[in-house]
Design an enzyme around this catalytic site. Structure first.
Site, short mmCIF file in Angstrom:
data_model
loop_
_atom_site.label_atom_id
_atom_site.label_comp_id
_atom_site.label_asym_id
_atom_site.label_seq_id
_atom_site.Cartn_x
_atom_site.Cartn_y
_atom_site.Cartn_z
CE LYS A 1 -2.84 2.84 1.00
NZ LYS A 1 -3.29 4.23 0.79
N GLY B 1 -4.48 4.81 7.08
CA GLY B 1 -4.67 4.84 8.52
C GLY B 1 -5.89 5.63 8.96
N GLY C 1 -0.34 7.39 7.95
CA GLY C 1 0.40 8.65 7.99
C GLY C 1 -0.05 9.59 9.10
CG ASP D 1 -1.19 4.13 -2.60
OD1 ASP D 1 -2.13 3.49 -2.08
OD2 ASP D 1 -1.24 5.36 -2.80
CE LYS E 1 -7.19 8.58 -3.03
NZ LYS E 1 -6.59 7.81 -1.91
#
Length: 263
Positions: free
Chosen positions: A11, A14, A46, A163, A218
């Site tokens: 993952k 942007g 985002g 995520d 996170k």
């Protein structure tokens, strides 16, 4: 390192696209990794969404840290994520000699999404669907590049947290999940990398005020993903070697409670 038939789900945010040199290097490393393991790339975007919404003079608000996404914003959000960000990553993959296939969570029945809460608008929570499309793409030697746009059973387009999107793809494929960003991992109070982080260590570092703000968000997402997948999830920098990350030489492995005794 897991066996070669276990996919690696990577993952990226942007923000990676704001540094084309690092993005190109990551895709080059992905190509090398694909010689021995299947790879799936899941991305957000985002900042790109914010830029495009601003250009369209649309105001974006947040509740509890989550972006409120009215249905009338979804053409713009989808355009930024499933369009611009996705195709830029596909272009970088082609430049690295990889054959990408740009898709979204809604393609091929990969996931089913439900609306989180109408107060957030068109924001979705994904659950695993069918892996048939991914199985076909991986068997063909392609790199699936998946944006976090989903839909519910009625075809309503939904904006999904990247995520969560990556977690559900890892759950669907049994893959090893890497959450890559511009940070090398989770640091302790002395700015030293924490190589393994379980729930007890996480609580301790939060109580000391070491893990907080964006890193806390996170890490909590990684812990939730690790618990959901019943295997460690790695937080690492996209500028680090994938080989080093996968052999636990760098990055932070977030370990679910069920895995602590086995580590």
């Amino acid at each position: 390192m897991a066996t070669s038939n276990t996919p690696v789900v990577i993952k990226v945010g942007g923000a990676l696209l704001e540094n084309p040199a690092i993005a190109a290097q990551l895709l080059t490393e992905i190509k090398a990794l694909m010689a021995t393991r299947s790879v799936i790339l899941v991305h957000g975007g985002g900042a790109m969404v914010d830029t495009l919404l601003g250009a369209m003079q649309l105001t974006s608000t947040k509740i509890d840290g989550l972006r409120v996404t009215p249905d009338e914003h979804m053409p713009v959000v989808s355009g930024a994520l499933a369009g611009t960000a996705n195709k830029m990553l596909c272009g970088l993959a082609i430049g690295a000699g990889v054959t990408p296939v740009g898709i979204s969570l809604l393609d091929g029945g990969l996931t089913q999404c439900t609306v989180l809460n109408e107060k957030y608008g068109a924001v979705g929570i994904p659950s695993p669907g069918s892996s048939a499309l991914l199985d076909h793409l991986l068997a063909s030697g392609c790199l699936p590049v998946i944006s976090s746009i989903g839909s519910n059973a009625d075809g309503r387009l939904l904006n999904v947290n990247a995520d969560q999107a990556a977690t559900v793809i890892a759950e669907l494929t049994g893959g090893d999940l890497l959450l890559l960003s511009n940070v090398e991992g989770v640091l302790d109070g002395d700015k030293v990398l924490i190589h393994a982080l379980d729930e007890a260590r996480l609580k301790d570092e939060v109580n000391k005020g070491v893990i907080k703000d964006g890193m806390l968000v996170k890490v909590e997402a990684a812990m939730q993903a690790a618990t959901q997948l019943s295997k460690p999830v790695t937080i690492a920098s996209w500028s680090q070697s994938l080989a080093a990350i996968l052999t636990n030489q760098t990055g932070t492995r977030v370990i679910p409670a069920a895995q602590i005794s086995g580590e």
